[in-house]
Design an enzyme around this catalytic site. Structure first.
Site, short mmCIF file in Angstrom:
data_model
loop_
_atom_site.label_atom_id
_atom_site.label_comp_id
_atom_site.label_asym_id
_atom_site.label_seq_id
_atom_site.Cartn_x
_atom_site.Cartn_y
_atom_site.Cartn_z
N GLY A 64 54.86 -46.45 -118.79
CA GLY A 64 55.72 -47.56 -118.37
C GLY A 64 54.98 -48.88 -118.43
N GLY A 114 56.36 -51.77 -117.38
CA GLY A 114 57.07 -52.70 -116.51
C GLY A 114 56.06 -53.40 -115.61
CG PHE A 115 57.39 -56.24 -112.69
CD1 PHE A 115 56.94 -57.54 -112.82
CD2 PHE A 115 58.72 -55.98 -112.92
CE1 PHE A 115 57.80 -58.57 -113.15
CE2 PHE A 115 59.61 -57.00 -113.25
CZ PHE A 115 59.14 -58.30 -113.37
CD GLU A 131 70.40 -62.37 -108.94
OE1 GLU A 131 70.35 -61.60 -109.91
OE2 GLU A 131 69.39 -62.68 -108.29
CG ASP A 134 62.01 -50.14 -109.11
OD1 ASP A 134 61.40 -50.75 -108.20
OD2 ASP A 134 62.92 -50.65 -109.79
CB ALA A 164 59.18 -57.91 -109.49
C1 LIG Z 1 69.16 -56.82 -112.68
C2 LIG Z 1 67.94 -56.74 -111.80
C3 LIG Z 1 67.57 -57.81 -111.03
C4 LIG Z 1 66.43 -57.76 -110.23
N1 LIG Z 1 66.09 -58.86 -109.50
C5 LIG Z 1 64.94 -58.86 -108.80
C6 LIG Z 1 64.49 -60.03 -108.13
O1 LIG Z 1 65.16 -61.07 -108.16
N2 LIG Z 1 63.29 -59.98 -107.48
C7 LIG Z 1 62.53 -58.85 -107.45
O2 LIG Z 1 61.44 -58.85 -106.89
N3 LIG Z 1 62.92 -57.71 -108.06
C8 LIG Z 1 64.12 -57.69 -108.74
N4 LIG Z 1 64.52 -56.55 -109.38
C9 LIG Z 1 63.74 -55.31 -109.21
C10 LIG Z 1 62.50 -55.28 -110.07
O3 LIG Z 1 62.79 -55.73 -111.38
C11 LIG Z 1 61.96 -53.86 -110.08
O4 LIG Z 1 61.62 -53.51 -108.77
C12 LIG Z 1 60.74 -53.73 -110.98
O5 LIG Z 1 61.10 -53.99 -112.32
C13 LIG Z 1 60.13 -52.34 -110.89
O6 LIG Z 1 59.01 -52.29 -111.72
P1 LIG Z 1 58.54 -50.91 -112.35
O7 LIG Z 1 57.31 -51.22 -113.11
O8 LIG Z 1 58.52 -49.86 -111.32
O9 LIG Z 1 59.71 -50.50 -113.36
P2 LIG Z 1 60.30 -51.27 -114.60
O10 LIG Z 1 60.02 -52.72 -114.55
O11 LIG Z 1 61.72 -50.83 -114.68
O12 LIG Z 1 59.48 -50.68 -115.84
C14 LIG Z 1 59.61 -49.33 -116.23
C15 LIG Z 1 59.13 -49.22 -117.66
O13 LIG Z 1 59.05 -47.85 -118.00
C16 LIG Z 1 59.56 -47.63 -119.29
N5 LIG Z 1 60.01 -46.24 -119.36
C17 LIG Z 1 60.98 -45.65 -118.64
N6 LIG Z 1 61.07 -44.36 -118.93
C18 LIG Z 1 60.13 -44.12 -119.87
C19 LIG Z 1 59.71 -42.94 -120.57
N7 LIG Z 1 60.27 -41.76 -120.35
N8 LIG Z 1 58.71 -43.06 -121.46
C20 LIG Z 1 58.11 -44.25 -121.70
N9 LIG Z 1 58.47 -45.39 -121.05
C21 LIG Z 1 59.45 -45.31 -120.15
C22 LIG Z 1 60.68 -48.65 -119.42
O14 LIG Z 1 60.94 -48.95 -120.78
C23 LIG Z 1 60.11 -49.84 -118.66
O15 LIG Z 1 59.40 -50.71 -119.52
C24 LIG Z 1 65.66 -56.58 -110.19
C25 LIG Z 1 66.03 -55.48 -110.98
C26 LIG Z 1 67.16 -55.56 -111.78
C27 LIG Z 1 67.54 -54.37 -112.62
#
Ligand SMILES: Cc1cc2nc3c(=O)[nH]c(=O)nc-3n(C[C@H](O)[C@H](O)[C@H](O)COP(=O)(O)OP(=O)(O)OC[C@H]3O[C@@H](n4cnc5c(N)ncnc54)[C@H](O)[C@@H]3O)c2cc1C
Length: 420
Positions: free
Chosen positions: A13, A15-16, A173, A302, A317
């Site tokens: 992943g 993401g953040f 939003e 998440d 995030a």
């Molecule tokens: C519409 C929306 C608005 C938001 N607004 C806010 C806000 O205003 N403020 C705030 O703080 N938070 C906000 N959030 C929440 C925040 O974006 C999440 O908490 C954060 O992105 C979580 O980070 P993460 O790294 O856990 O997951 P993610 O950022 O979702 O990253 C997960 C990554 O894993 C990859 N992935 C998934 N499955 C696989 C797999 N099987 N194999 C390889 N790669 C994979 C995906 O492609 C992705 O790049 C919002 C979320 C959404 C959806």
């Protein structure tokens, strides 16, 4: 140390959480492989801006490979992780290839969930990825085109009725911005559409909007939404979603546009870690964020259920960033022969925007609403947006939208998909 002797850290992943883990290991004597199924990192907090044609998808994304280009100990693979063998310390990728690891950080996030009614997804897309944002943008803009072509008044009304399910930050939003776009940016460009005929309904099963915020701020958000022209229905449950209508309780509302902003389900990879996940599919973790029974495997962001007093750390995030960093620090501690520390969440406060000049902010010791909160929201989102080019571009597009009420990215790109 020879390359193959250096511990191999696999991060699933980009993401953040995944990115911050990789960056924290920048100077470590390890080999990092970051795997993501897409080639880009998405700044999810601005997804709704892309979904409502305010910014371009490219402005809220950045190629993961580019973000890590200067980090010599890291390589990036665009692949989907399919399963994890925690005993054999191996991740299987989509083409059947195996990645062996010494340490594994699972940061694959969450998707929206339909509470067991997966068939609703076809009519009510959710918002998690760039593809989702484009789908919503297409549907939103295409609805006005359909309404313009319509001779039947009832049918036109259905095309101009937008129902958003779920009054968390994403639902609020989306709902807050839609009536403004309809009235200020779009309606004047059409001949048959009466902007006043656009209806936006926000449905929430609980008794108030933005339940993560104190009651006074959530009441303010509801009032703001209503002033913007949104019909807010709290304590109301969607019981069916069909192509041409939505049922709220026993009421049938003719409607061609439903958007889903309720419910999250953690990535299914969480279930491959050999521990029982919670109802939302999140992985319970030890205080150092490792998976019980496997100190070399971490679940973060998440995907993880991380205790925070009697609650869980929220899925936001900053929490994902902090957890990714903490997991990486656990690995650094192991390499240096130090004890790992327990994770402590630093709550930086919550911000939600409701519409132009309207937002709420809760920093615990300080609550802000209205224009000041909106400018704070704007500032924070620009500040954390990845990449300088993106920041500048988003700022310019926002300034354009702010002063002209126009939306710069009114492209419908997949109309044929909708017809099918
Ligand atoms: C519409 C929306 C608005 C938001 N607004 C806010 C806000 O205003 N403020 C705030 O703080 N938070 C906000 N959030 C929440 C925040 O974006 C999440 O908490 C954060 O992105 C979580 O980070 P993460 O790294 O856990 O997951 P993610 O950022 O979702 O990253 C997960 C990554 O894993 C990859 N992935 C998934 N499955 C696989 C797999 N099987 N194999 C390889 N790669 C994979 C995906 O492609 C992705 O790049 C919002 C979320 C959404 C959806």
């Amino acid at each position: 140390m020879a390359d193959s002797k250096r511990p191999h850290v696999v991060i699933l992943g980009g993401g953040f959480a995944g990115l911050s883990a990789a960056r924290t290991l920048k100077r470590a004597d390890v080999r990092i492989t970051l795997v993501d199924r897409s080639n880009h990192h998405v700044f999810q907090p601005l997804l709704y801006q892309a979904a409502t044609a305010a910014v371009s998808p490219g402005d809220i994304t950045a190629p993961i490979r580019f973000l890590l280009r200067k980090q010599r100990n890291a390589r990036v693979l665009m692949a989907s992780a399919e399963s994890i063998d925690v005993e054999g310390k191996c991740v299987r990728l989509d083409r059947g290839d195996d990645l062996h690891y010494d340490y594994l950080i699972v940061a694959t996030g969450a998707r929206h969930a339909y509470f067991g009614r997966d068939e609703w997804e076809e009519h009510a897309p959710g918002l998690k990825s760039i593809e989702d944002a484009l789908e919503i943008r297409n549907r939103f803009l295409a609805a006005f085109e359909e309404a313009e072509r319509c001779d039947d008044e009832a049918e036109r009304r259905a095309w101009l009725t937008f129902v958003i399910v779920g009054a968390g930050p994403t639902g609020v939003e989306l709902a807050g911005v839609m009536p403004v776009i309809a009235r200020k940016a779009l309606a004047g460009d059409y001949r048959a559409i009466d902007a006043a005929g656009t209806r936006v309904i926000l449905v929430e099963g609980l008794d108030r909007v933005l339940t993560a915020y104190p009651e006074s701020l959530s009441a303010r958000a509801k009032r703001d939404l209503e002033e913007l022209g949104v019909q807010v229905r709290t304590g109301a449950r969607v019981t069916a979603i069909e192509e041409d209508c939505v049922h709220i309780g026993d009421e049938r509302i003719p409607c061609r546009n439903v958007f889903w902003a309720a419910g999250n389900q953690a990535s299914s990879l969480g279930k491959k870690l050999g521990v029982e996940t919670d109802r939302a599919g999140r992985v319970p973790v030890e205080p150092d964020l490792s998976v019980p029974g496997h100190s070399e495997v971490f679940a973060v962001g998440d995907l993880a259920a991380v205790k925070w007093g009697d609650k869980l750390v929220p899925g936001v995030a900053p929490a994902a960033n902090q957890q990714g960093k903490h997991a990486a620090r656990g690995i650094l501690a192991d390499l240096a022969g130090r004890a790992r520390k327990p994770f402590r969440y630093l709550d930086k406060g919550n911000l939600a925007t409701i519409g132009r000049n309207r937002a709420i902010a809760d920093f615990g010791w300080l609550r802000v609403r209205g224009r000041l909160a909106w400018f704070l929201w704007l500032f924070v989102h620009i500040l954390y947006l990845v990449g300088f080019r993106n920041r500048l571009s988003v700022l310019l597009q926002w300034a354009y939208a702010y002063f002209t009420f126009q939306r710069g990215v009114r492209l419908i790109t997949q109309v044929e998909k909708r017809e099918g």
